[in-house]
Design a protein around this motif. Structure first.
Motif, PDB file in Angstrom:
ATOM      1  N   GLN A  10       0.836  -1.204   0.000  1.00  0.00           N
ATOM      2  CA  GLN A  10       0.000   0.000   0.000  1.00  0.00           C
ATOM      3  C   GLN A  10       0.869   1.252   0.000  1.00  0.00           C
ATOM      4  OE1 GLN A  10      -3.093   0.106   3.008  1.00  0.00           O
ATOM      5  NE2 GLN A  10      -3.231   2.331   2.909  1.00  0.00           N
ATOM      6  N   ALA A  11       1.905   1.268   0.828  1.00  0.00           N
ATOM      7  CA  ALA A  11       2.782   2.436   0.905  1.00  0.00           C
ATOM      8  C   ALA A  11       3.535   2.652  -0.414  1.00  0.00           C
ATOM      9  CB  ALA A  11       3.767   2.286   2.061  1.00  0.00           C
ATOM     10  N   LEU A  12       3.995   1.576  -1.038  1.00  0.00           N
ATOM     11  CA  LEU A  12       4.694   1.709  -2.322  1.00  0.00           C
ATOM     12  C   LEU A  12       3.753   2.234  -3.409  1.00  0.00           C
ATOM     13  CD1 LEU A  12       6.925  -1.509  -2.430  1.00  0.00           C
ATOM     14  CD2 LEU A  12       7.685   0.871  -2.268  1.00  0.00           C
ATOM     15  N   LEU A  13       2.542   1.711  -3.438  1.00  0.00           N
ATOM     16  CA  LEU A  13       1.578   2.176  -4.426  1.00  0.00           C
ATOM     17  C   LEU A  13       1.240   3.645  -4.195  1.00  0.00           C
ATOM     18  CD1 LEU A  13      -0.109   1.396  -6.870  1.00  0.00           C
ATOM     19  CD2 LEU A  13      -1.902   0.613  -5.294  1.00  0.00           C
ATOM     20  N   GLY A  14       1.063   4.026  -2.940  1.00  0.00           N
ATOM     21  CA  GLY A  14       0.799   5.427  -2.623  1.00  0.00           C
ATOM     22  C   GLY A  14       1.939   6.332  -3.054  1.00  0.00           C
ATOM     23  N   SER A  15       3.156   5.908  -2.776  1.00  0.00           N
ATOM     24  CA  SER A  15       4.332   6.693  -3.160  1.00  0.00           C
ATOM     25  C   SER A  15       4.431   6.821  -4.678  1.00  0.00           C
ATOM     26  CB  SER A  15       5.604   6.048  -2.616  1.00  0.00           C
ATOM     27  OG  SER A  15       5.559   5.996  -1.208  1.00  0.00           O
ATOM     28  N   PHE A  16       4.173   5.718  -5.371  1.00  0.00           N
ATOM     29  CA  PHE A  16       4.197   5.725  -6.827  1.00  0.00           C
ATOM     30  C   PHE A  16       3.176   6.726  -7.376  1.00  0.00           C
ATOM     31  CE2 PHE A  16       1.914   3.999 -10.547  1.00  0.00           C
ATOM     32  CZ  PHE A  16       2.908   4.121 -11.506  1.00  0.00           C
ATOM     33  N   LEU A  17       1.980   6.722  -6.821  1.00  0.00           N
ATOM     34  CA  LEU A  17       0.934   7.626  -7.318  1.00  0.00           C
ATOM     35  C   LEU A  17       1.255   9.090  -7.020  1.00  0.00           C
ATOM     36  CD1 LEU A  17      -2.294   5.566  -6.652  1.00  0.00           C
ATOM     37  CD2 LEU A  17      -1.458   6.390  -8.854  1.00  0.00           C
ATOM     38  N   VAL A  18       1.807   9.368  -5.851  1.00  0.00           N
ATOM     39  CA  VAL A  18       2.189  10.758  -5.550  1.00  0.00           C
ATOM     40  C   VAL A  18       3.264  11.218  -6.532  1.00  0.00           C
ATOM     41  CG1 VAL A  18       3.313  12.263  -3.857  1.00  0.00           C
ATOM     42  CG2 VAL A  18       1.490  10.704  -3.122  1.00  0.00           C
ATOM     43  N   LEU A  19       4.264  10.382  -6.769  1.00  0.00           N
ATOM     44  CA  LEU A  19       5.314  10.734  -7.731  1.00  0.00           C
ATOM     45  C   LEU A  19       4.734  10.926  -9.128  1.00  0.00           C
ATOM     46  CD1 LEU A  19       8.266  11.181  -8.495  1.00  0.00           C
ATOM     47  CD2 LEU A  19       8.473   8.712  -8.788  1.00  0.00           C
ATOM     48  N   ALA A  20       3.856  10.031  -9.552  1.00  0.00           N
ATOM     49  CA  ALA A  20       3.237  10.157 -10.881  1.00  0.00           C
ATOM     50  C   ALA A  20       2.422  11.443 -10.963  1.00  0.00           C
ATOM     51  CB  ALA A  20       2.361   8.942 -11.169  1.00  0.00           C
ATOM     52  N   GLY A  21       1.702  11.773  -9.899  1.00  0.00           N
ATOM     53  CA  GLY A  21       0.919  13.006  -9.893  1.00  0.00           C
ATOM     54  C   GLY A  21       1.787  14.237  -9.992  1.00  0.00           C
ATOM     55  N   VAL A  22       2.879  14.242  -9.256  1.00  0.00           N
ATOM     56  CA  VAL A  22       3.826  15.363  -9.336  1.00  0.00           C
ATOM     57  C   VAL A  22       4.410  15.444 -10.749  1.00  0.00           C
ATOM     58  CG1 VAL A  22       6.058  16.221  -8.502  1.00  0.00           C
ATOM     59  CG2 VAL A  22       4.329  15.404  -6.862  1.00  0.00           C
ATOM     60  N   ALA A  23       4.698  14.295 -11.342  1.00  0.00           N
ATOM     61  CA  ALA A  23       5.220  14.280 -12.708  1.00  0.00           C
ATOM     62  C   ALA A  23       4.211  14.877 -13.691  1.00  0.00           C
ATOM     63  CB  ALA A  23       5.574  12.846 -13.116  1.00  0.00           C
ATOM     64  N   HIS A  24       2.913  14.589 -13.474  1.00  0.00           N
ATOM     65  CA  HIS A  24       1.869  15.178 -14.325  1.00  0.00           C
ATOM     66  C   HIS A  24       1.941  16.709 -14.293  1.00  0.00           C
ATOM     67  CE1 HIS A  24      -0.233  11.309 -14.432  1.00  0.00           C
ATOM     68  NE2 HIS A  24      -1.136  11.830 -15.244  1.00  0.00           N
ATOM     69  N   LEU A  25       2.218  17.246 -13.137  1.00  0.00           N
ATOM     70  CA  LEU A  25       2.183  18.693 -12.951  1.00  0.00           C
ATOM     71  C   LEU A  25       3.494  19.378 -13.302  1.00  0.00           C
ATOM     72  CD1 LEU A  25       0.300  18.779  -9.533  1.00  0.00           C
ATOM     73  CD2 LEU A  25      -0.675  18.861 -11.837  1.00  0.00           C
ATOM     74  N   PRO A  41     -12.974  14.597 -25.136  1.00  0.00           N
ATOM     75  CA  PRO A  41     -13.625  15.913 -25.242  1.00  0.00           C
ATOM     76  C   PRO A  41     -13.205  16.930 -24.173  1.00  0.00           C
ATOM     77  CG  PRO A  41     -15.119  14.365 -24.220  1.00  0.00           C
ATOM     78  CD  PRO A  41     -13.878  13.590 -24.604  1.00  0.00           C
ATOM     79  N   ALA A  42     -11.905  17.061 -23.972  1.00  0.00           N
ATOM     80  CA  ALA A  42     -11.396  18.064 -23.030  1.00  0.00           C
ATOM     81  C   ALA A  42      -9.983  18.424 -23.454  1.00  0.00           C
ATOM     82  CB  ALA A  42     -11.409  17.522 -21.601  1.00  0.00           C
ATOM     83  N   ASP A  43      -9.552  19.599 -23.038  1.00  0.00           N
ATOM     84  CA  ASP A  43      -8.197  20.049 -23.335  1.00  0.00           C
ATOM     85  C   ASP A  43      -7.192  19.085 -22.708  1.00  0.00           C
ATOM     86  OD1 ASP A  43      -6.212  22.180 -24.143  1.00  0.00           O
ATOM     87  OD2 ASP A  43      -5.895  22.105 -21.960  1.00  0.00           O
ATOM     88  N   ALA A  44      -6.233  18.619 -23.506  1.00  0.00           N
ATOM     89  CA  ALA A  44      -5.261  17.632 -23.034  1.00  0.00           C
ATOM     90  C   ALA A  44      -4.483  18.133 -21.817  1.00  0.00           C
ATOM     91  CB  ALA A  44      -4.308  17.250 -24.155  1.00  0.00           C
ATOM     92  N   ASP A  45      -4.093  19.396 -21.815  1.00  0.00           N
ATOM     93  CA  ASP A  45      -3.335  19.919 -20.686  1.00  0.00           C
ATOM     94  C   ASP A  45      -4.189  19.937 -19.418  1.00  0.00           C
ATOM     95  OD1 ASP A  45      -0.748  20.912 -19.825  1.00  0.00           O
ATOM     96  OD2 ASP A  45      -1.775  22.822 -19.472  1.00  0.00           O
ATOM     97  N   LEU A  46      -5.449  20.296 -19.539  1.00  0.00           N
ATOM     98  CA  LEU A  46      -6.346  20.286 -18.387  1.00  0.00           C
ATOM     99  C   LEU A  46      -6.518  18.864 -17.855  1.00  0.00           C
ATOM    100  CD1 LEU A  46      -8.248  21.793 -16.468  1.00  0.00           C
ATOM    101  CD2 LEU A  46     -10.080  21.409 -18.151  1.00  0.00           C
ATOM    102  N   VAL A  47      -6.654  17.895 -18.751  1.00  0.00           N
ATOM    103  CA  VAL A  47      -6.780  16.493 -18.342  1.00  0.00           C
ATOM    104  C   VAL A  47      -5.545  16.062 -17.556  1.00  0.00           C
ATOM    105  CG1 VAL A  47      -6.888  14.106 -19.180  1.00  0.00           C
ATOM    106  CG2 VAL A  47      -8.342  15.870 -20.214  1.00  0.00           C
ATOM    107  N   VAL A  48      -4.380  16.447 -18.041  1.00  0.00           N
ATOM    108  CA  VAL A  48      -3.129  16.082 -17.363  1.00  0.00           C
ATOM    109  C   VAL A  48      -3.052  16.731 -15.989  1.00  0.00           C
ATOM    110  CG1 VAL A  48      -0.613  16.326 -17.457  1.00  0.00           C
ATOM    111  CG2 VAL A  48      -1.882  15.589 -19.486  1.00  0.00           C
ATOM    112  N   LEU A  49      -3.416  17.999 -15.895  1.00  0.00           N
ATOM    113  CA  LEU A  49      -3.365  18.693 -14.599  1.00  0.00           C
ATOM    114  C   LEU A  49      -4.358  18.091 -13.604  1.00  0.00           C
ATOM    115  CD1 LEU A  49      -3.019  22.379 -15.835  1.00  0.00           C
ATOM    116  CD2 LEU A  49      -1.241  20.936 -14.817  1.00  0.00           C
ATOM    117  N   VAL A  50      -5.580  17.881 -14.043  1.00  0.00           N
ATOM    118  CA  VAL A  50      -6.598  17.320 -13.140  1.00  0.00           C
ATOM    119  C   VAL A  50      -6.223  15.899 -12.724  1.00  0.00           C
ATOM    120  CG1 VAL A  50      -9.004  16.549 -13.001  1.00  0.00           C
ATOM    121  CG2 VAL A  50      -8.469  18.798 -13.959  1.00  0.00           C
ATOM    122  N   SER A  51      -5.777  15.102 -13.680  1.00  0.00           N
ATOM    123  CA  SER A  51      -5.406  13.729 -13.321  1.00  0.00           C
ATOM    124  C   SER A  51      -4.191  13.713 -12.392  1.00  0.00           C
ATOM    125  CB  SER A  51      -5.162  12.884 -14.572  1.00  0.00           C
ATOM    126  OG  SER A  51      -4.104  13.391 -15.339  1.00  0.00           O
TER     127      SER A  51
END
Length: 144
Positions: A10-25, A41-51
């Motif tokens: 769980q901790a590894l998956l959480g860490s992976f997702l936080v890193l991936a989210g930071v990478a998105h931004l 049907p949405a701006d690609a950059d907005l999709v990346v930021l929200v995700s």
């Protein structure tokens, strides 16, 4: 209480997702934009930021929530996130779009195989599957 192996998972998956989210931004934003299907049907950059924000929030929840049933709910939400992005991964394969070093149909197809692994990882490490199966269903009302 969870097993130590599940907790580490769980901790590894959480860490992976936080890193991936930071990478998105930040540093991988362009690569993530390339993964958004042009027909979405949405701006690609907005999709990346929200995700990215969603991934950081889900990852943080995996790192912070350890008691059931909230932990199981976080696991189910995490699994749902992985299911939600799966069509984009399929589109990347079928539309032959390169991103993150996935420059062949073979490499894009191999990636698809790992998406279900992430779903299973989320429900296993958080005990969500076990919790879902064991949750109490109220008995039917007795009629006199």
């Amino acid at each position: 209480m969870s097993s130590p192996l599940r907790a580490v998972g769980q901790a590894l998956l959480g860490s992976f997702l936080v890193l991936a989210g930071v990478a998105h931004l930040t540093f991988a934003r362009t690569e993530f934009r390339a993964q958004v299907p042009p027909w979405f049907p949405a701006d690609a950059d907005l999709v990346v930021l929200v995700s990215g924000v969603v991934e950081i929030a889900v990852g943080a929840a995996l790192l912070l929530v350890w008691r059931h049933p909230a932990r199981a709910v976080v696991g189910l939400v995490t699994a749902a996130l992985f299911v939600a992005v799966f069509p984009g991964n399929i589109a990347q394969l079928t539309e032959h779009r390169d991103a993150f070093g996935l420059t062949s149909d073979t490499s894009r197809a191999v990636r698809l195989v790992f998406q279900p692994v992430l779903v299973v990882w989320a429900v296993w490490s958080t005990g969500a599957w076990r919790w879902w199966r064991r949750r109490r269903v109220p008995p039917p009302e007795q009629h006199a």
